[in-house]
Each structure stands twice: as structure tokens, then as C-alpha cells.
Write an enzyme that holds these catalytic residues in place. Structure first.
Site, PDB file in Angstrom:
ATOM      1  N   GLU A 163      -0.677  -2.226   5.374  1.00 50.54           N
ATOM      2  CA  GLU A 163       0.434  -2.059   6.415  1.00 50.54           C
ATOM      3  C   GLU A 163       0.468  -0.633   6.955  1.00 50.54           C
ATOM      4  OE1 GLU A 163       3.830  -0.681   8.332  1.00 50.54           O
ATOM      5  OE2 GLU A 163       3.325  -0.218   6.530  1.00 50.54           O
ATOM      6  N   ASP A 193       0.735  -1.225   0.075  1.00 48.88           N
ATOM      7  CA  ASP A 193      -0.123   0.096  -0.080  1.00 48.88           C
ATOM      8  C   ASP A 193       0.879   1.080  -0.050  1.00 48.88           C
ATOM      9  OD1 ASP A 193       0.653  -0.857   2.596  1.00 48.88           O
ATOM     10  OD2 ASP A 193      -0.792   0.346   3.518  1.00 48.88           O
TER      11      ASP A 193
END
Length: 405
Positions: free
Chosen positions: A130, A72
Site C-alpha cells: 500500500e 506493509d
């Protein structure tokens, strides 16, 4: 098949141009699955949202090792002037997860190419979310992937990961000697007072004044309560209250974070913060409620496994520097894996001062020297192959149980 340095750069730049925020990594996951499929690796998608899991089987029996790559991006507007700048306004790979994902794919390709050398298997975990912070009672990111089977079927014996580090020159890998990332907790403080006209404060109970006192008083948690030998950071990062020039509001709100390197200090800091918040508010004629959302746990490397990594990389890649660096006060959810199985987390040098690649992660001009891609792939491939080959003796060295292969 092995991904060439040029192909690695192409993959990384495609990911960099098309960053996706936590919980929205659909395109990135599809690109990962597409590449794995082209390599002849079956991939399981849709894990914990957009997560992807794939396994490379070796030609010989052995352990199951895990390599994690997060996918991400961050809500940051990129300010770079290179030709692969983000095409998604307000979103940027400012933490290097495009690099991590690319390295994960490169490791997959290298392992396929060297199946004859691989004892056991390597489970490749491409993780979403994350960067996201969990809400109360919410399970996301690495914890969600564990909940959905990332460490089972087959059972994982040890977990590995790396992270870009702009303090290290390209061509270097960093290790910390134990603690890697801090535990991270978020807090929210609601202060309740009594509204009054700003010209007649005696008629009210000012939650803004109480809040200001709380901000200052909370500093004693670190300076006077936590062991000075145990790193701890408590920061108030947001102060909200009021909506008029001449009205003392009846409520105020503080938000912030707690970072610790020790579980006992973590509990102590939370306890003392609660006592300080409540008593300080009361001293100002207000009441306050403090709530913590426990976030990621402390990330630590297993003693011996980190040493083994240094031995392997120094021997197999003598041109790569293996550098001791301090533990970080940043946080990362790899602990979801490493607190359940032995873990080894390294830092990847990406800095090139001569080219102006010097900016820190989570900033709008962050970039990497892309020579780091091949370094990361080669280092992690050699480390995983060696750990699989030497697992019987290595497991004794690090005190790990041996799962049946």
C-alpha cells in the site's frame, strides 16, 4: 473463538517488532496465514505478491462484503523507547498497518465465533504494497489484488476499511461525509540546457535557473488555475542538478507530487503544469519534459453506506464516539476497491495525550494506544454483520446492485 484484547496486543506487538517494507511482507503474510489457519479459515496466499485472501462463510445466504487490511511498513528508523520497538533497522510500522492487520485478524476470529449471525460471507483481504508508489505502467498493491481476483469468486458487493488516526482520541471513530483520501500522482521534470563555466554563464543555458523559475511558476497551478473550492496540492519535493562548484550543468531534474479531490481538477492541473513547465523552460533558453505517473484514485465513501455505519456503531457500541472530520490530502489505494463497488472507509482514534501518544503517522515516534485494537475489531465486526443482515434494504438505500449470493 474470539481473540482477547491481550491476544490482539500480542499480535500487534509481534508485527510491530518485525516490520517489512512493500513487496517484502513475507513474514507478515505467513503470520496472517498461521492465525487464520488456527481459526479454521482457509487462506489463499501469494496474491499480488504477498497478499492473503480468506473468506468467512456465514450460516445463512447473503451478500459478500470485503474488509481490507494493509500490511506493509515504511523506511523509517523508529525512535520509540517502548519494549516492542522495531527490530528491523530503518524499517517501522509508522502508518499503523500493524494495527490494521491485527484488526483484520480480530474481525476474522469474531466472525467465526458469530457465524450463526452472519448472512452471506466476509472476504478478508490482507494487502501488500500500500505504501509503494507504482512506476510507469506498473500495477501494484490494491489494484494488483483486484487484477488477481480480490473482487471476484465470489463477487464482492461492498468494501470496508479503516485507518489509524492520531488526531482522534482512542475510543473514537471518524468519518468524512464523502471524500476520504486524495488522488495521488507523481511527476518528473527533465530540463535540458547547455553546459558552461560558472564564470561565463552567457556561454550556456542554465537549467538550474530554469528549474528555480519552474518551481515558482508551478505554484500558479493551484493559486490561479484550480477552482478555489476544490482542494489541490502541487509540491516540488526534489531538485537535482550539477556536480561541481564552477560548472553550470546541462541538465536538471525536479520531482514532486500532485494531490486532488476532483477528477476534473486533476486533469486541469496536469495540463496546466505541462504548459507552464515547457514555456518557462523555453523562456530561459532551455527545454523541458514533464511526465506524470498516475497513482491512486480518489477514495470516496458511498453516500448512505457511511451513514449506515454511523447508525450501526452508535447503536451497538454507544461508548464509541462517531466523529465528523475533514477529508485528507493524503492518499491511499483503497480506491481500487471503492471505485468498483460501494465503499466505506473510517478512521480509528489512537491518540492518548495523557500517555504521550500524540505523534503523527509517517514519523519516527508514532505509536498507538492499543485499546484501539478492541474498538476497531468490535466496530468493524458489528458493521459487517449488520450490513450483511440488512443488505437487501441497504443496497437500495445506497444504490448498489445485488449480486446473487
Amino acid at each position: 473463538m474470539r481473540l482477547s484484547p491481550t491476544e490482539l496486543v500480542e499480535i500487534r506487538r509481534d508485527l510491530h517488532r518485525n516490520p517489512e517494507l512493500s513487496h517484502a511482507e513475507g513474514r507478515t503474510a505467513a503470520a496472517v496465514v498461521r492465525t487464520l489457519t488456527a481459526l479454521g479459515i482457509e487462506a489463499r496466499a501469494g496474491v499480488a505478491g504477498h497478499g492473503v485472501i480468506a473468506v468467512v462463510e456465514g450460516d445463512h445466504p447473503g451478500p459478500t462484503l470485503l474488509f481490507r487490511a494493509d500490511m506493509d511498513a515504511l523506511p523509517i528508523q523508529e525512535e520509540g523507547d517502548h519494549d516492542y520497538v522495531s527490530e528491523n533497522p530503518g524499517v517501522m510500522h509508522a502508518c499503523g498497518h500493524d494495527v490494521h492487520t491485527t484488526i483484520g485478524l480480530g474481525v476474522a476470529a469474531s466472525l467465526v465465533n458469530r457465524r450463526a449471525d452472519l448472512r452471506g460471507r466476509v472476504k478478508l483481504v490482507f494487502q501488500p504494497a500500500e505504501e509503494a508508489a507504482p512506476g510507469p505502467g506498473q500495477v501494484i498493491g490494491a489494484e494488483k489484488m483486484v487484477e488477481e481476483g480480490a473482487l471476484s469468486d465470489p463477487d464482492v458487493d461492498a468494501a470496508f476499511a479503516l485507518h489509524v488516526m492520531p488526531n482522534l482520541d482512542v475510543g473514537q471513530l471518524g468519518y468524512t461525509g464523502g471524500t476520504v483520501w486524495a488522488a495521488s500522482d507523481l511527476f518528473d521534470i527533465e530540463i535540458t540546457g547547455r553546459m558552461a563555466h560558472g564564470a561565463y554563464p552567457q556561454d550556456g543555458a542554465d537549467p538550474l535557473l530554469a528549474g528555480a523559475a519552474i518551481v515558482q511558476a508551478l505554484q500558479q497551478v493551484v493559486s490561479r488555475n484550480v477552482d478555489t473550492r476544490s482542494p489541490c496540492v502541487l509540491s516540488v519535493c526534489r531538485f537535482e542538478g550539477g556536480n561541481a562548484y564552477n560548472v553550470i550543468p546541462d541538465r536538471a531534474r525536479l520531482r514532486g507530487l500532485l494531490r486532488t479531490h476532483d477528477d476534473a481538477m486533476r486533469d486541469l492541473a496536469m495540463s496546466r503544469a505541462r504548459e507552464i513547465v515547457e514555456s518557462t523552460a523555453q523562456a530561459h533558453g532551455c527545454s523541458a519534459r514533464l511526465s506524470f505517473v498516475r497513482g491512486t484514485h480518489l477514495t470516496e465513501n458511498r453516500p448512505g453506506l457511511e451513514d449506515f455505519a454511523g447508525e450501526v456503531i452508535s447503536s451497538a457500541l454507544p461508548d464509541v464516539g462517531f466523529v465528523l472530520m475533514p477529508a485528507q490530502m493524503g492518499a491511499e489505494d483503497f480506491a481500487a476497491f471503492s471505485r468498483r463497488v460501494p465503499g466505506c472507509y473510517l478512521f480509528l482514534g489512537v491518540r492518548n495525550e495523557a500517555r504521550g501518544i500524540v505523534h503523527q503517522i509517517h514519523t519516527p515516534r508514532f505509536d498507538v494506544d492499543e485499546a484501539c485494537l478492541a474498538v476497531g475489531v468490535d466496530a468493524m465486526t458489528e458493521l459487517l454483520l449488520a450490513a450483511c443482515s440488512d443488505w437487501e434494504s441497504l443496497s437500495l438505500r445506497i444504490g448498489a446492485a445485488i449480486n446473487p449470493g
